[in-house]
Write an enzyme that holds these catalytic residues in place. Sequence first.
Site, PDB file in Angstrom:
ATOM      1  CB  CYS A   1      -0.927   0.004   1.206  1.00 40.31           C
ATOM      2  SG  CYS A   1      -1.973  -1.463   1.311  1.00 40.31           S
TER       3      CYS A   1
ATOM      4  CG  HIS B   1      -3.528   3.206   1.816  1.00 40.60           C
ATOM      5  ND1 HIS B   1      -3.983   2.720   0.604  1.00 40.60           N
ATOM      6  CD2 HIS B   1      -3.531   2.150   2.671  1.00 40.60           C
ATOM      7  CE1 HIS B   1      -4.241   1.432   0.723  1.00 40.60           C
ATOM      8  NE2 HIS B   1      -3.980   1.066   1.969  1.00 40.60           N
TER       9      HIS B   1
ATOM     10  CG  ASN C   1      -6.584  -1.350   0.888  1.00 39.44           C
ATOM     11  OD1 ASN C   1      -5.840  -0.896   0.033  1.00 39.44           O
ATOM     12  ND2 ASN C   1      -6.148  -1.783   2.063  1.00 39.44           N
TER      13      ASN C   1
END
Length: 331
Positions: free
Chosen positions: A117, A258, A288
């Site tokens: 990520c 994020h 996500n």
Amino acid sequence: MIAAQPRSRILGTGRYTPARVLHNTDLEKIVDTSDSWITERTGIRRRHIAADGELTSDMATAAGRSALAAAGISAADLDMIIVGTISGDSPLPACAVHVQQKLGAWEIPAFDISAACAGFVYGLTIADQFITNGAACRVLVIGVELLSRILNWKDRTTCVLFGDGAGAVVLGPASGDGRGIVSTRIFSDGALAGSLVIPGGGTSEPLTVDGIERSRDKVHMVGQDIFKVAVKNLSSASLIALEGAGMTAADLDWVVAHQANLRIISQVAARLSLPLEKFVLNIEEYGNTSSASIPIALDEAVRDGRIKPGHNVLFCALGAGISWGASVVRM
């Protein structure tokens, strides 16, 4: 503190997300979960899933083309391609070389970054260094993930969280008007390496039939471990990057964090003493998307006019490794 002078700047942004949408109510039919449970704990309502036969490099190439068009340059103008991903077309070679070929770029360096990520922030930081030292002039940085093919769709703790997509930026030298990457910082701590991992498939655990049956080739996560450090590390990295830029959180126009969990983002906002309204949020729509989440959200906000030239924007992300970082950019 005197504000740092940018060394590179974002020339254009782009994104790609698959057409297929998987709603929380669809997940109710395949795993023991509910729309309300997912939404209340994560803020996610939908995620986009790649079509059959669609590859990671296909999505990355589409986002890259969009960013190149926005920058007003062609693939032939690039000096380097950096791809942040942990879900490439294959373990070998790098996804970036497939993107290079599909874009029709010259024989330039093209390589992947495996920071999950945090991959986009890592890629941005590395590209900034190459441009600063004169080794490159225009660099394409892509964050892309096709996570739907490396998830255990029987594990409700992971399969409800992730989606597929790609985002990209083209970086070039700063032009002296104050716009560009003002400060960027990246970090890692291997102490929690086992908390977010694909355990099988490497040299420590070669895949076997038994391993595949036990989904050892899929994402495994200890969510509580990641949540505990996410807020602390994202907040601290953001403050360090702001200090390096000679700014405080009050100087920010936007934060593009994020998109992992709305509760994490809300707590980071509180620690930075910023209203949530200053955060670009699209987790409800995409879930996500790991390394793709920041550039997807950035491109959306640039194209719809929320983020304007001259705005001070903070990027921050944390992922497997654990790896994390933050960047301050004057758009």
